[in-house]
Write a protein that holds these residues in place. Structure first.
Motif, PDB file in Angstrom:
ATOM      1  N   PHE A 193       0.630  -1.069   0.077  1.00  0.00           N
ATOM      2  CA  PHE A 193       0.018   0.058  -0.118  1.00  0.00           C
ATOM      3  C   PHE A 193       0.791   1.187  -0.118  1.00  0.00           C
ATOM      4  N   GLN A 227       6.096   5.553   0.171  1.00  0.00           N
ATOM      5  CA  GLN A 227       7.188   5.263   1.181  1.00  0.00           C
ATOM      6  C   GLN A 227       8.243   6.407   1.104  1.00  0.00           C
ATOM      7  N   LEU A 264       2.670  19.967   7.196  1.00  0.00           N
ATOM      8  CA  LEU A 264       2.027  18.872   8.099  1.00  0.00           C
ATOM      9  C   LEU A 264       0.776  18.716   6.888  1.00  0.00           C
ATOM     10  N   GLN A 308       1.985  16.352   4.644  1.00  0.00           N
ATOM     11  CA  GLN A 308       1.688  14.829   5.073  1.00  0.00           C
ATOM     12  C   GLN A 308       0.532  14.249   5.107  1.00  0.00           C
ATOM     13  N   VAL A 309      -0.492  15.143   5.658  1.00  0.00           N
ATOM     14  CA  VAL A 309      -2.048  14.584   5.623  1.00  0.00           C
ATOM     15  C   VAL A 309      -2.412  14.200   4.158  1.00  0.00           C
ATOM     16  N   HIS A 369      -1.624  10.875   2.596  1.00  0.00           N
ATOM     17  CA  HIS A 369      -2.471   9.791   3.012  1.00  0.00           C
ATOM     18  C   HIS A 369      -4.080   9.906   2.625  1.00  0.00           C
ATOM     19  N   LEU A 370      -4.303  10.877   1.733  1.00  0.00           N
ATOM     20  CA  LEU A 370      -5.326  10.657   1.182  1.00  0.00           C
ATOM     21  C   LEU A 370      -5.302   9.852  -0.276  1.00  0.00           C
ATOM     22  N   TYR A 371      -4.314   9.436  -0.577  1.00  0.00           N
ATOM     23  CA  TYR A 371      -4.002   8.647  -1.560  1.00  0.00           C
ATOM     24  C   TYR A 371      -4.578   9.185  -2.985  1.00  0.00           C
ATOM     25  N   ASP A 372      -5.368   8.425  -3.586  1.00  0.00           N
ATOM     26  CA  ASP A 372      -5.520   9.003  -4.856  1.00  0.00           C
ATOM     27  C   ASP A 372      -6.734  10.122  -4.812  1.00  0.00           C
ATOM     28  N   GLN A 373      -7.158  10.655  -4.031  1.00  0.00           N
ATOM     29  CA  GLN A 373      -8.209  11.698  -3.655  1.00  0.00           C
ATOM     30  C   GLN A 373      -7.544  12.438  -2.729  1.00  0.00           C
ATOM     31  N   LEU A 431      -6.838  19.988   8.351  1.00  0.00           N
ATOM     32  CA  LEU A 431      -6.409  18.937   9.239  1.00  0.00           C
ATOM     33  C   LEU A 431      -5.234  19.211  10.100  1.00  0.00           C
ATOM     34  N   PHE A 433      -7.758   0.521   4.711  1.00  0.00           N
ATOM     35  CA  PHE A 433      -7.166  -0.740   3.958  1.00  0.00           C
ATOM     36  C   PHE A 433      -8.219  -1.909   4.537  1.00  0.00           C
ATOM     37  N   PRO A 484      -4.031  10.050   9.963  1.00  0.00           N
ATOM     38  CA  PRO A 484      -3.740  10.925   8.894  1.00  0.00           C
ATOM     39  C   PRO A 484      -2.099  11.484   8.825  1.00  0.00           C
TER      40      PRO A 484
END
Lengths: 669, 321
Positions: free
Chosen positions: A3, A105, A142, A145-146, A149-153, A162, B122, B166
């Motif tokens: 992932f 990563q 920051l 960095q958030v 983690h929303l990946y492809d959106q 946030l 996930f 997050p």
């Protein structure tokens, strides 16, 4: 991890690189031009990679880039390790990193290095504005960095919001840590200097050395007067003395530690206590007026009554001193070697000046008369005070100054007067330091800037001691009475606006800056203890540890109760409770029939799922025929409570009754 | 892997299973949620340590204050990461019946009872092959592929639901033991049918009679023919009643009998019976099933087939494991 191996979408990457760029901009004023170009080129390369027209760098391109970075840093800074060269190397590294950031990563290291880069700004700049800028760039980082983690959106605004929220939530704990965590001393000695050196006095005085400072408006140190006021004309902050003259330059001689720390301090004389917050100048010298007694450990008093820190000052430092307010530094007599040192002149230099001094000496009766004759010579003749006197080329610069150009600044006057005194065998020395200090009523502190740098003379009176002479005051009294700005308004480089509200604003800013220094930059040790004492009174270390432990336990309990409250299960209706009790009983019977030890170890068979109340009772009756009557009664009671006209469902007491009935039935089996 | 480690793993799984019982609907609560810093988190801590050491060595309060903010961010991110998956409700719906070895897709519904949406989740059987669910606003349906290895009620291994949202510093996860209410039929084995009297069933035994399959032609209407088979168009043209003729394999009556297969082991017998049932259904024969403890009378059609297959799947099964 798979992932993490997925590609970062383009908007996220662009935002991430923008943050890297912002961190670069924080440092931009200090970086060599090539590094800025190098960084921008690397970032643009990465941006062009999106269009696919520019290839990804392969391993030998990367190697070449890294080598180029190393070589550039070497070429700019040489092999000496300095903070600047190390930060530049780090920046070169961080700027190359985006070239290989493609997957989740690999983005983390870049993000974390960005935080690091932000914080390293404080090695160089520490103003409130710098702090604000760093917080802004950190918030952006920051956010990215958030965003990762929303990946492809990706959603930039939401991420920023946030991230900012997380930062705000983190502040209380950070503040607590800042207040209570004890500050450790350096874990190992750091001798890495800054490259440019720090602005400040140099340890020798050649013509022009102080003029450069005259144009510099950086803060040198701050003084907080602890009891008495200190008049302007007494603000002579001695740093060190110059005793060796080679015909051109005045230099420091070797000094010996004074016999006792308070050799030069007289308890009977009027004195003033003060605290000095010194900006790092990477040397050992400290500032004090007159005969002083250090109140802070780690300070040495020299035989010329100057103070020195045992450690070089790479960081801000605070120390307390008590000093006599007096123009005379008491010392009964000089040793032979001292007498030789303070009267020694190179042979054959500045003959004209030496002749002039001897003539003047013959015309005057004693030393005070000689000095007043000198004074009238310098103040009567057309001497002028300027920061740009032009350069002297000849060997006899003092002659040139005294009899030809007659214009110069403090170091010219001080050097010449000391020379003239030595010419008639009177012990004299040049003192380097600062003169003046801008008062700020809001913070009750004096700010001394680099342009306050000054040189003056101390002359020895037999049996009495060293008397302060300031020849600059003879030619430009305003310099001593009201500072450099009044003395030479046209050449003054500091703040010179006359607008009252601008001056007021500056005062307020200075006061804020003072508190910033006091609270943020130098909050440690004694001050920390004092603050903590103010906050919760006098406590021993053990009590403190106890309080902290209790606080952390409470915090932990709070967290756990929050988690518990957060996951509290939905309320169960009374009917559900009765149903659940019957159903559990049924499943337990089945489990026992199948030889299972625990009801939970078997799953509920399909045919039992979704049974009604009546269904459960029927199934139970199948297994326990002798309880048929009781079970039927139970079912009827529940049905009656639920479905009869005017029924309000089960209430608490009825439920309790039913549950105990089930319990009794269970026991009969 | 050493035996010791296996024992530990076994114990852990047993403990986990007892702690997290099987159910159709799971709400992620503090009891079910695990959280621990991941590799990235440790990298963060290392860099943070470096920053603090820099601050201490340069006696620089501002660097230290940034360090403290970052320590505090790490703590905040524990709560934020936890809250991101807490109170999520995962519901397993019934999955289709399937055979051992077939891929079945397991329907899952994620319900978010909170106002704030959950992000970066996930779901998967293992960490590296998990399926990403970027955002769950209020409800999200997903499907997980699974290949069952055992007949009976479908027994899905634990499913891992995790998230690093997050900040990616901590992994927050939960193990889901979900009950999908599906039945897995034995893997069919294709063997020629044998009836209880020992006779095999050859192709020659299958006489072609008038049935319902392929259209063959028309013949004169006879008394007793179904009106549905009358070629009404033809009648309209010719005023003659004709009956449509279809080719069909005559569905014989078969009894799929457990005892015929004596000598084989139980599972194999079930697999063969399963194969026969499918064969019979395909050939539109009527069939009955006789296994110890259960007899399903003669019948045909999808429903009958599934009834028989289910009986085979649940033979001696009793309860779900």
């Amino acid at each position: 991890m798979a992932f993490n191996a997925s590609l970062i979408p383009q908007p996220t990457l662009v935002f991430l690189f923008f943050n890297v760029f912002a961190a670069l901009m924080l440092h931009v004023t200090r970086l060599p031009l090539w590094l800025i170009v190098f960084s921008l080129a690397a970032l643009s390369w990465r941006m062009f990679m999106f269009s696919g027209r520019v290839p990804k760098p392969n391993w030998y391109m990367k190697l070449a880039l890294v080598s180029a970075g190393f070589y550039g840093v070497y070429a700019s800074y040489g092999t000496d390790l300095t903070i600047e060269s190390m930060v530049s190397l780090l920046i070169a590294g961080v700027m190359l990193k985006p070239l290989e950031v493609e997957k989740h990563q690999s983005s983390y290291l870049l993000i974390f290095l960005n935080y690091f880069l932000c914080a390293l700004l404080f090695l160089f700049d520490r103003t409130p504005l710098d702090f604000l800028l760093v917080i802004v760039v950190m918030t952006l980082t920051l956010g990215s960095q958030v965003l990762v983690h929303l990946y492809d959106q990706p959603n930039r605004m939401a991420s920023l919001k946030l991230g900012f929220g997380l930062l705000l939530k983190s502040l209380p704990l950070a503040l607590l840590l800042f207040l209570v965590l004890p500050r450790l001393g350096p874990l190992w000695t750091l001798t890495v200097p800054t490259q440019s050196g720090v602005v400040g006095l140099s340890d020798s005085m050649s013509p022009g050395s102080i003029a450069q400072l005259g144009e510099n408006d950086e803060l040198a140190f701050r003084v907080k007067l602890l009891d008495n006021p200190l008049p302007m004309n007494q603000r002579y902050w001695r740093a060190f003395t110059l005793s060796e003259f080679d015909g051109e330059t005045w230099q420091q001689g070797r000094f010996y530690q004074a016999n006792r720390a308070s050799d030069f301090f007289n308890d009977d004389q009027p004195s003033v206590r003060y605290e000095i917050m010194i900006e790092p100048h990477e040397k050992n010298w400290l500032f004090a007026i007159g005969g002083s007694k250090p109140l802070t450990p780690e300070i040495t008093v020299h035989s010329d009554a100057t103070l020195e820190s045992r450690k070089r000052l790479y960081n801000q430092w605070q120390y307390k001193v008590e000093s006599n307010i007096s123009e005379l530094l008491p010392q009964s007599n000089l040793s032979r070697s001292e007498r030789i040192r303070y009267t020694r002149l190179p042979s054959g230099s500045n003959e004209k000046a030496q002749d002039f001094a001897r003539q003047l000496n013959e015309q005057t009766a004693d030393l005070p008369q000689f000095i007043s004759a000198l004074r009238s010579f310098i103040s009567d003749k057309d001497f002028s005070y300027t920061l740009s006197p032009g350069t002297f080329d000849g060997d006899d610069q003092i002659d040139e100054f005294l009899f030809e150009s007659k214009s110069g600044f403090c170091s010219y006057y001080a050097g010449s007067v000391a020379f003239l005194l030595r010419s008639i065998d009177v012990p004299a020395r040049v003192v380097l330091g600062y003169m003046g200090g801008e008062e700020n009523q809001l913070s009750n502190a004096l700010s001394v800037y680099q342009y306050d740098a000054h040189a003056w003379v101390e002359v020895f009176f037999e049996g009495q001691g060293w008397l302060r002479l300031d020849p600059t005051a003879w030619v430009a009294p305003e310099r001593v009475e009201s500072g450099l700005q009044r003395a030479i308004p046209s050449e003054f480089q500091g703040f010179k606006s006359q607008s009252p509200w601008l001056r007021e604003l500056r005062k307020r800013w200075q006061a804020f800056d003072y508190y910033w220094n006091d609270w943020m930059l130098s909050y440690k040790g004694n001050q920390q203890q004092a603050i903590l004492q103010d906050l919760w009174g006098e406590r021993t270390a053990n009590e403190l540890i106890g309080i902290l432990t209790v606080a952390f336990v409470l915090l932990g309990l709070g967290l756990f109760s929050f988690l518990w409250w957060d996951q509290k299960s939905k309320p169960v209706s009374y009917e559900q409770k009765v149903y659940q009790a019957l159903f559990t009983w049924l499943v337990t019977i089945d489990a026992a029939n199948q030889g299972a030890v625990d009801r939970k170890s078997i799953a509920i068979p399909l045919h039992l799922k979704g049974l009604t109340m009546q269904g459960v009772c029927r199934e139970l009756t199948k297994r326990l025929p002798h309880l048929e009557a009781s079970l039927n009664a139970l079912n009827k009671q529940v049905s009656a409570a639920l479905y009869q006209p005017n029924a309000n469902g089960l209430d608490k007491s009825k439920t309790r009754q039913l549950l105990s009935m089930i319990k009794i039935l269970k026991k009969t089996v | 892997m050493s035996i010791g480690l296996n024992v530990i793993r076994h114990r852990f799984n047993a403990w986990l299973k007892k702690r997290l019982p099987l159910s159709e609907e799971i709400q992620l609560s503090q009891k079910r949620i695990f959280i621990f810093p991941n590799k990235v988190g440790f990298l963060f801590l290392v860099l943070l340590g470096l920053l603090l050491v820099t601050g201490i060595n340069y006696q620089n309060n501002l660097i230290l204050s940034i360090g403290f903010i970052m320590v505090s961010l790490f703590v905040t991110s524990i709560i934020a990461t936890y809250q991101n998956i807490a109170s999520l409700v995962i519901k397993a719906s019934a999955c289709d019946a399937c055979f051992v070895g077939d891929t079945v897709s397991l329907p899952l519904t994620l319900n978010n009872p909170n106002k704030t949406s959950k992000a970066g989740l996930f779901v998967g059987f293992d960490h590296s092959h998990a399926q990403l669910i970027p955002v769950v606003e209020s409800q999200q349906n997903i499907r997980l592929s699974y290949v069952p290895q055992q007949r009976g009620y479908i027994n899905v291994p634990k499913i891992k639901l995790f998230s690093v949202y997050p900040l990616g510093l901590l992994t927050c996860w939960s193990w889901l033991y979900l009950d999908f209410n599906g039945v897995v039929y034995p893997k069919p084995v294709e063997l020629p049918f044998r009836s209880s009297d020992g006779e095999g069933l050859d192709d020659t035994d299958q006489s072609i009679q008038s049935g319902m399959d392929e259209f063959d032609g028309l013949r004169m209407y006879q008394k007793g023919d179904s009106l549905k088979r009358v070629a009404w168009k033809q009648y309209a043209k010719t005023q003659q009643l004709m009956t449509k003729q279809y080719l069909d394999y005559q569905g014989d009556e078969r009894c799929l009998d457990w005892s015929v297969l004596s000598g084989f082991d139980v599972e194999y017998r079930l697999q063969v019976l399963c194969g026969w049932a499918l064969q019979a259904h395909q050939q539109q024969s009527e069939f009955s099933l006789k296994i110890p403890g259960q007899t399903i009378p003669l019948g045909s059609g999808e429903q009958h087939l599934h009834q028989c297959l289910k009986a085979l799947a649940l033979f001696n099964y009793g309860v779900k494991k």
